[in-house]
Design an enzyme around this catalytic site. Sequence first.
Site, mmCIF file in Angstrom:
data_model
loop_
_atom_site.group_PDB
_atom_site.id
_atom_site.type_symbol
_atom_site.label_atom_id
_atom_site.label_comp_id
_atom_site.label_asym_id
_atom_site.label_seq_id
_atom_site.Cartn_x
_atom_site.Cartn_y
_atom_site.Cartn_z
ATOM 1 N N ASP A 197 0.753 -1.160 -0.058
ATOM 2 C CA ASP A 197 0.040 -0.154 -0.048
ATOM 3 C C ASP A 197 0.860 1.322 -0.044
ATOM 4 O O ASP A 197 0.620 2.292 -0.574
ATOM 5 C CB ASP A 197 -0.811 -0.052 1.102
ATOM 6 C CG ASP A 197 -1.581 1.254 1.379
ATOM 7 O OD1 ASP A 197 -2.629 1.538 0.656
ATOM 8 O OD2 ASP A 197 -1.503 1.955 2.290
ATOM 9 N N GLU A 207 -2.222 -5.190 -3.570
ATOM 10 C CA GLU A 207 -1.000 -4.531 -2.908
ATOM 11 C C GLU A 207 -0.081 -5.417 -2.201
ATOM 12 O O GLU A 207 0.884 -5.069 -2.314
ATOM 13 C CB GLU A 207 -1.844 -3.608 -1.780
ATOM 14 C CG GLU A 207 -2.664 -2.513 -2.134
ATOM 15 C CD GLU A 207 -3.475 -1.741 -1.121
ATOM 16 O OE1 GLU A 207 -3.763 -0.748 -1.267
ATOM 17 O OE2 GLU A 207 -3.721 -2.644 -0.026
#
Length: 232
Positions: A57, A128
Amino acid sequence: MSGRGELAEATRAWLVEAGFKVGEERVWLEALTHGSYNGASSAKGDIDYQRLEFLGDRVLGLSVASWLYHAGDAPEGQLSQRLNALVSGRTCARVARAIGVPAHIRLGKQAREDGGTDSDKILGDAMEALIGANFVENGFDATREIIYRLWAVEFAGDAGKAKHPKSALQEWAAGNRRAMPSYSVIDRSGPDHAARFTVEVTIPSVGSAEATASSKGEAERLAAQKFLEQYG
């Protein structure tokens, strides 16, 4: 799918075709393993993608922010709005579907039966995690290049562009896993023909912003815009 500790040959080939450089198998197994897979539990020494998702992320956010900065001279508020759209869970899930993540995600039986292979949340998190895995194996520069290639269609699209500030704030809240913004009139002054409304917008655990205008709707718009400028 493969066994608990083996990366299936088809999955390895898919990862390479998608542009990832695969070295240590365990990190890629981790990136593709949902917590439900065979009752995954850290107490049993099993793995899931949560730690890599956390890392990915941040790598994704920095990569996209850098791309946006160098792509033009948009002001900070517009950059934030576009960034939030491009790194949102929904966008990550779209990219995951585009490269074929659903066929390779490792889910428990119940999660699979519940439609986990088409869940925006699961697919976005797995995407992610794959970014995090590539960062661990190959570093930032190589991972940034993969992101730029995989996100090319999203960069060329309209995600985060020219949205009404209230819509943009909702998208920001969703993308950052925050509660939805709430608006309240905290002051009204002046005669009916020239009233002034002060509105406060609040997102719990983030903050609030106020704005004043001649209509409630305009005050809400300005408050949302101010919130994005302060916290976005």
